[in-house]
Design a protein around this motif. Structure first.
Motif, short mmCIF file in Angstrom:
data_model
loop_
_atom_site.label_atom_id
_atom_site.label_comp_id
_atom_site.label_asym_id
_atom_site.label_seq_id
_atom_site.Cartn_x
_atom_site.Cartn_y
_atom_site.Cartn_z
N ASN A 18 0.83 -1.21 0.00
CA ASN A 18 0.00 0.00 0.00
C ASN A 18 0.87 1.26 0.00
OD1 ASN A 18 -2.26 -1.60 -0.05
ND2 ASN A 18 -2.70 -1.38 2.11
N ALA A 19 1.75 1.33 -0.98
CA ALA A 19 2.76 2.38 -1.04
C ALA A 19 2.52 3.41 -2.14
CB ALA A 19 4.13 1.73 -1.23
N CYS A 20 1.33 3.48 -2.68
CA CYS A 20 1.10 4.36 -3.84
C CYS A 20 1.40 5.82 -3.54
CB CYS A 20 -0.29 4.18 -4.42
SG CYS A 20 -1.63 4.80 -3.41
N ALA A 21 1.32 6.25 -2.29
CA ALA A 21 1.56 7.66 -1.95
C ALA A 21 3.03 8.03 -1.99
CB ALA A 21 0.99 7.96 -0.57
N THR A 22 3.93 7.06 -1.89
CA THR A 22 5.36 7.39 -1.78
C THR A 22 6.26 6.72 -2.79
OG1 THR A 22 5.65 5.61 -0.16
CG2 THR A 22 5.19 7.82 0.71
N VAL B 22 0.64 2.74 -10.10
CA VAL B 22 1.58 3.86 -10.13
C VAL B 22 2.99 3.43 -10.50
CG1 VAL B 22 0.22 5.28 -8.57
CG2 VAL B 22 2.07 3.90 -7.65
N ILE B 23 3.33 2.16 -10.31
CA ILE B 23 4.66 1.72 -10.72
C ILE B 23 4.71 1.25 -12.16
CG2 ILE B 23 5.38 1.15 -8.38
CD1 ILE B 23 4.98 -1.77 -9.06
N GLY B 24 3.55 1.10 -12.78
CA GLY B 24 3.49 0.65 -14.17
C GLY B 24 4.41 1.38 -15.12
N PRO B 25 4.45 2.71 -15.12
CA PRO B 25 5.33 3.42 -16.05
C PRO B 25 6.82 3.11 -15.86
CG PRO B 25 3.65 4.90 -15.22
CD PRO B 25 3.54 3.62 -14.43
N PHE B 26 7.22 2.74 -14.68
CA PHE B 26 8.63 2.42 -14.44
C PHE B 26 9.03 1.11 -15.10
CE2 PHE B 26 7.62 5.39 -11.10
CZ PHE B 26 8.72 6.22 -11.11
N LEU B 27 8.06 0.27 -15.40
CA LEU B 27 8.36 -1.03 -16.00
C LEU B 27 8.81 -0.91 -17.45
CD1 LEU B 27 5.53 -3.13 -14.37
CD2 LEU B 27 7.87 -2.75 -13.57
N ARG B 28 8.70 0.30 -18.03
CA ARG B 28 9.26 0.54 -19.36
C ARG B 28 10.78 0.53 -19.32
NH1 ARG B 28 5.58 5.36 -19.53
NH2 ARG B 28 3.56 4.42 -19.90
N ASP B 29 11.33 0.80 -18.16
CA ASP B 29 12.78 0.76 -17.93
C ASP B 29 13.13 -0.71 -17.71
OD1 ASP B 29 15.37 0.79 -16.79
OD2 ASP B 29 15.02 2.76 -15.89
N LYS B 30 13.94 -1.28 -18.57
CA LYS B 30 14.23 -2.71 -18.51
C LYS B 30 14.90 -3.14 -17.20
CE LYS B 30 18.62 -2.19 -20.76
NZ LYS B 30 19.62 -2.68 -21.61
N ARG B 31 15.38 -2.19 -16.42
CA ARG B 31 16.01 -2.52 -15.14
C ARG B 31 14.99 -2.74 -14.03
NH1 ARG B 31 19.47 2.62 -14.35
NH2 ARG B 31 17.46 3.41 -15.03
N PHE B 32 13.74 -2.40 -14.27
CA PHE B 32 12.69 -2.47 -13.25
C PHE B 32 11.76 -3.65 -13.53
CE2 PHE B 32 14.35 1.64 -12.68
CZ PHE B 32 13.94 2.15 -11.47
N ARG B 33 11.42 -4.36 -12.47
CA ARG B 33 10.42 -5.43 -12.59
C ARG B 33 9.67 -5.58 -11.28
NH1 ARG B 33 13.11 -10.88 -11.56
NH2 ARG B 33 15.24 -10.33 -11.00
N GLY C 27 20.79 -4.91 -2.29
CA GLY C 27 20.52 -3.85 -1.33
C GLY C 27 19.03 -3.66 -1.18
N PHE C 28 18.63 -2.96 -0.15
CA PHE C 28 17.22 -2.74 0.12
C PHE C 28 16.92 -1.26 0.18
CE2 PHE C 28 18.47 -6.72 2.14
CZ PHE C 28 17.62 -7.60 1.50
N CYS C 29 15.79 -0.87 -0.37
CA CYS C 29 15.31 0.50 -0.30
C CYS C 29 13.83 0.41 0.01
CB CYS C 29 15.54 1.22 -1.63
SG CYS C 29 14.98 2.93 -1.64
N ASP C 30 13.42 0.96 1.13
CA ASP C 30 12.00 0.93 1.49
C ASP C 30 11.21 1.84 0.54
OD1 ASP C 30 12.39 -0.87 3.53
OD2 ASP C 30 12.58 0.68 5.06
N SER C 31 9.93 1.57 0.42
CA SER C 31 9.09 2.26 -0.56
C SER C 31 8.81 3.71 -0.21
CB SER C 31 7.77 1.51 -0.74
OG SER C 31 7.07 1.48 0.50
N ASP C 32 9.32 4.17 0.94
CA ASP C 32 9.17 5.58 1.30
C ASP C 32 10.52 6.27 1.52
OD1 ASP C 32 9.83 4.32 3.65
OD2 ASP C 32 8.26 5.25 4.84
N ASP C 33 11.58 5.65 1.00
CA ASP C 33 12.93 6.20 1.12
C ASP C 33 13.39 6.80 -0.21
OD1 ASP C 33 13.09 5.40 3.74
OD2 ASP C 33 14.36 3.66 3.33
N LEU C 34 14.31 7.74 -0.13
CA LEU C 34 14.92 8.33 -1.31
C LEU C 34 16.41 8.07 -1.26
CD1 LEU C 34 13.10 11.78 -1.34
CD2 LEU C 34 12.45 9.69 -2.55
N TRP C 35 16.98 7.71 -2.41
CA TRP C 35 18.42 7.52 -2.51
C TRP C 35 18.99 8.65 -3.32
CZ3 TRP C 35 20.17 1.82 -3.58
CH2 TRP C 35 19.85 1.02 -2.48
#
Length: 93
Positions: free
Chosen positions: A12-16, A48-59, A85-93
């Motif tokens: 339930n991370a659509c906000a972040t 909301v993550i659908g558009p990122f899947l155009r990037d072949k590095r994302f799945r 590595g891990f990145c939580d769904s509300d973190d920024l790198w």
């Protein structure tokens, strides 16, 4: 094979999660994959993550809710990178 895998557990991370994934996409180091583990979300996380899947590095790995540890373990099981590595769904790198 990517050098690194970044596992992003998402429940339930659509906000972040959009900002989180944008921050990962903007990294200067580019030899990585991102695995978003949708951990039984009931909101619009998958949409909301659908558009990122155009990037072949994302799945996405979609699973029933297993909690944070279960989501991370699923990400590890699906990782192709030499390092994980891990990145939580509300973190920024």
């Amino acid at each position: 094979m990517p050098k690194a895998t970044i596992v992003v557990p998402a429940f339930n991370a659509c906000a972040t999660i959009v900002e989180t994934l944008e921050s990962l996409q903007a990294q200067s180091f580019q030899d990585f994959e991102v695995i978003v583990v949708n951990d039984g979300s009931t909101d619009a996380t998958l949409s909301v993550i659908g558009p990122f899947l155009r990037d072949k590095r994302f799945r996405v790995v979609d699973q029933p809710n297993r909690g944070l540890a279960g989501a991370r373990n699923s990400g590890i099981a699906n990782a192709k990178g030499e390092y994980v590595g891990f990145c939580d769904s509300d973190d920024l790198w």
